[in-house]
Design a protein around this motif. Structure first.
Motif, PDB file in Angstrom:
ATOM      1  N   ALA A   1       0.445   2.224  -9.473  1.00 10.64           N
ATOM      2  CA  ALA A   1      -0.906   1.706  -9.713  1.00 10.64           C
ATOM      3  C   ALA A   1      -0.868   0.377 -10.447  1.00 10.64           C
ATOM      4  O   ALA A   1      -1.703  -0.507 -10.213  1.00 10.64           O
ATOM      5  CB  ALA A   1      -1.723   2.723 -10.503  1.00 10.64           C
TER       6      ALA A   1
ATOM      7  N   GLN B   1      -0.204  -1.319  -4.779  1.00  9.94           N
ATOM      8  CA  GLN B   1      -1.535  -0.831  -4.422  1.00  9.94           C
ATOM      9  C   GLN B   1      -1.437   0.660  -4.130  1.00  9.94           C
ATOM     10  O   GLN B   1      -1.005   1.064  -3.049  1.00  9.94           O
ATOM     11  CB  GLN B   1      -2.106  -1.582  -3.219  1.00  9.94           C
ATOM     12  CG  GLN B   1      -3.518  -1.157  -2.850  1.00  9.94           C
ATOM     13  CD  GLN B   1      -4.057  -1.871  -1.622  1.00  9.94           C
ATOM     14  OE1 GLN B   1      -3.428  -2.795  -1.097  1.00  9.94           O
ATOM     15  NE2 GLN B   1      -5.222  -1.454  -1.155  1.00  9.94           N
ATOM     16  N   LEU B   2      -1.840   1.463  -5.087  1.00  5.93           N
ATOM     17  CA  LEU B   2      -1.808   2.911  -4.925  1.00  5.93           C
ATOM     18  C   LEU B   2      -3.007   3.332  -4.079  1.00  5.93           C
ATOM     19  O   LEU B   2      -4.154   3.098  -4.452  1.00  5.93           O
ATOM     20  CB  LEU B   2      -1.865   3.594  -6.299  1.00  5.93           C
ATOM     21  CG  LEU B   2      -1.908   5.124  -6.297  1.00  5.93           C
ATOM     22  CD1 LEU B   2      -0.624   5.701  -5.715  1.00  5.93           C
ATOM     23  CD2 LEU B   2      -2.142   5.643  -7.720  1.00  5.93           C
ATOM     24  N   ILE B   3      -2.726   3.973  -2.931  1.00  5.91           N
ATOM     25  CA  ILE B   3      -3.846   4.353  -2.063  1.00  5.91           C
ATOM     26  C   ILE B   3      -4.064   5.864  -2.021  1.00  5.91           C
ATOM     27  O   ILE B   3      -5.021   6.329  -1.394  1.00  5.91           O
ATOM     28  CB  ILE B   3      -3.668   3.809  -0.628  1.00  5.91           C
ATOM     29  CG1 ILE B   3      -2.434   4.424   0.043  1.00  5.91           C
ATOM     30  CG2 ILE B   3      -3.586   2.294  -0.631  1.00  5.91           C
ATOM     31  CD1 ILE B   3      -2.354   4.088   1.532  1.00  5.91           C
ATOM     32  N   GLY B   4      -3.207   6.621  -2.687  1.00  4.21           N
ATOM     33  CA  GLY B   4      -3.433   8.057  -2.728  1.00  4.21           C
ATOM     34  C   GLY B   4      -2.240   8.827  -3.252  1.00  4.21           C
ATOM     35  O   GLY B   4      -1.117   8.330  -3.267  1.00  4.21           O
TER      36      GLY B   4
ATOM     37  N   LYS C   1       0.852  -1.186   0.000  1.00  6.58           N
ATOM     38  CA  LYS C   1       0.000   0.000   0.000  1.00  6.58           C
ATOM     39  C   LYS C   1       0.896   1.249   0.000  1.00  6.58           C
ATOM     40  O   LYS C   1       1.657   1.468   0.939  1.00  6.58           O
ATOM     41  CB  LYS C   1      -0.917  -0.004   1.220  1.00  6.58           C
ATOM     42  CG  LYS C   1      -1.942  -1.128   1.218  1.00  6.58           C
ATOM     43  CD  LYS C   1      -2.959  -0.962   2.334  1.00  6.58           C
ATOM     44  CE  LYS C   1      -2.313  -1.111   3.697  1.00  6.58           C
ATOM     45  NZ  LYS C   1      -3.334  -1.053   4.799  1.00  6.58           N
TER      46      LYS C   1
ATOM     47  N   ALA D   1      -4.824  11.920 -10.033  1.00  3.96           N
ATOM     48  CA  ALA D   1      -5.520  11.151  -8.991  1.00  3.96           C
ATOM     49  C   ALA D   1      -6.917  10.757  -9.446  1.00  3.96           C
ATOM     50  O   ALA D   1      -7.371   9.622  -9.214  1.00  3.96           O
ATOM     51  CB  ALA D   1      -5.596  11.976  -7.703  1.00  3.96           C
TER      52      ALA D   1
ATOM     53  N   HIS E   1      -6.680  12.477  -3.405  1.00 10.49           N
ATOM     54  CA  HIS E   1      -5.572  13.417  -3.587  1.00 10.49           C
ATOM     55  C   HIS E   1      -5.594  14.422  -2.444  1.00 10.49           C
ATOM     56  O   HIS E   1      -6.610  15.088  -2.223  1.00 10.49           O
ATOM     57  CB  HIS E   1      -5.702  14.140  -4.930  1.00 10.49           C
ATOM     58  CG  HIS E   1      -4.639  15.174  -5.156  1.00 10.49           C
ATOM     59  ND1 HIS E   1      -4.913  16.463  -5.581  1.00 10.49           N
ATOM     60  CD2 HIS E   1      -3.290  15.102  -5.020  1.00 10.49           C
ATOM     61  CE1 HIS E   1      -3.783  17.129  -5.698  1.00 10.49           C
ATOM     62  NE2 HIS E   1      -2.791  16.328  -5.360  1.00 10.49           N
TER      63      HIS E   1
ATOM     64  N   VAL F   1      -7.991   7.513  -7.111  1.00 10.76           N
ATOM     65  CA  VAL F   1      -7.495   7.507  -5.728  1.00 10.76           C
ATOM     66  C   VAL F   1      -7.634   8.901  -5.129  1.00 10.76           C
ATOM     67  O   VAL F   1      -7.734   9.899  -5.848  1.00 10.76           O
ATOM     68  CB  VAL F   1      -6.021   7.053  -5.654  1.00 10.76           C
ATOM     69  CG1 VAL F   1      -5.885   5.617  -6.137  1.00 10.76           C
ATOM     70  CG2 VAL F   1      -5.115   7.993  -6.458  1.00 10.76           C
TER      71      VAL F   1
END
Length: 236
Positions: A21, A25-28, A2, A49, A56, A54
């Protein structure tokens, strides 16, 4: 893994966001308003974003940035034209900028239970930006291991730190980065100027990568003389 990506809206950090991504796991995305010459780049980060679906966050550190004086990116000083490796480009250094941003980002990552903070520093930055070099990246990780000991385990992910901007363009293309929807120019006009250090480096990177550059430059050919002059200096 993450991961939170520090994203300025530029080619490097947007490409990194797409890489994370695709591979993790791109979470922000996390951006900073430090009182830079223009905030235009932040709009490009927000758009990235949105495309990637996700959150921003923009952290306002303008009060800090107002004290980091002497840079063409924060003060009323002309942004120099030319290659990044030229001595004049030191005018674009914002003292300790990456260390400040990363310290905040690690705090957020720990609070949000993220595994990593990703940053898009790369080999082309090493000439004039000490907080973009491998030694800084490793030292910052060591410091954060102590700062968060027993509370969180957050890694600093800097996959581009030893590669060129041309390599980033290749990687970005592989991951579907929309290069036309990134902003690099330090001057913040309606078009990329084509003459400041980051424009020259951007234009050269696409050329070396063998990938079409979709960027609209005011001076699309300046990079040729700028990079030729730098190459001549390297030979001496």
């Amino acid at each position: 893994m993450k991961t939170i990506v520090i994203c300025s809206g530029g080619l490097d950090s947007v490409s990194l966001a797409h890489k994370v991504a695709a591979e993790h796991q791109l979470i922000g995305l996390l951006s900073f308003d430090y009182g830079q010459r223009h905030r235009k780049e932040l709009d490009f980060a927000a758009a990235c974003a949105k495309r990637l679906g996700v959150p921003h966050q923009i952290i306002d550190i303008t009060n800090i940035g107002s004290h980091l004086t002497g840079s063409a990116l924060t003060d009323d000083i002309d942004v120099p034209d030319g290659h990044y490796a030229e001595e004049t480009m030191k005018a674009t250094v914002v003292p300790n900028r990456n260390a400040i941003m990363l310290a905040i980002a690690f705090g957020l990552a720990a609070a949000q239970k993220a595994d990593a903070v990703a940053v898009a520093v790369h080999g082309g930055d090493h000439f004039i930006y000490p907080d973009c070099r491998p030694g800084f990246i490793q030292s910052f990780q060591d410091m954060q291991n102590q700062a968060l000991d027993g509370y969180a385990n957050v890694s600093l992910f800097a996959p581009y730190v030893t590669v060129s901007k041309a390599d980033i363009v290749i990687d970005g293309a592989r991951n579907g980065t929309r290069f036309a929807e990134t902003w690099s120019c330090y001057k913040g006009g309606s078009r990329h100027c084509g003459r400041c250090g980051t424009c020259v480096e951007r234009r050269e990177a696409f050329h070396l990568a063998g990938i079409d550059d979709p960027t609209d430059y005011e001076d699309a050919d300046f990079w040729v003389a700028a990079t030729a002059g730098f190459a001549a200096e390297e030979v001496k």
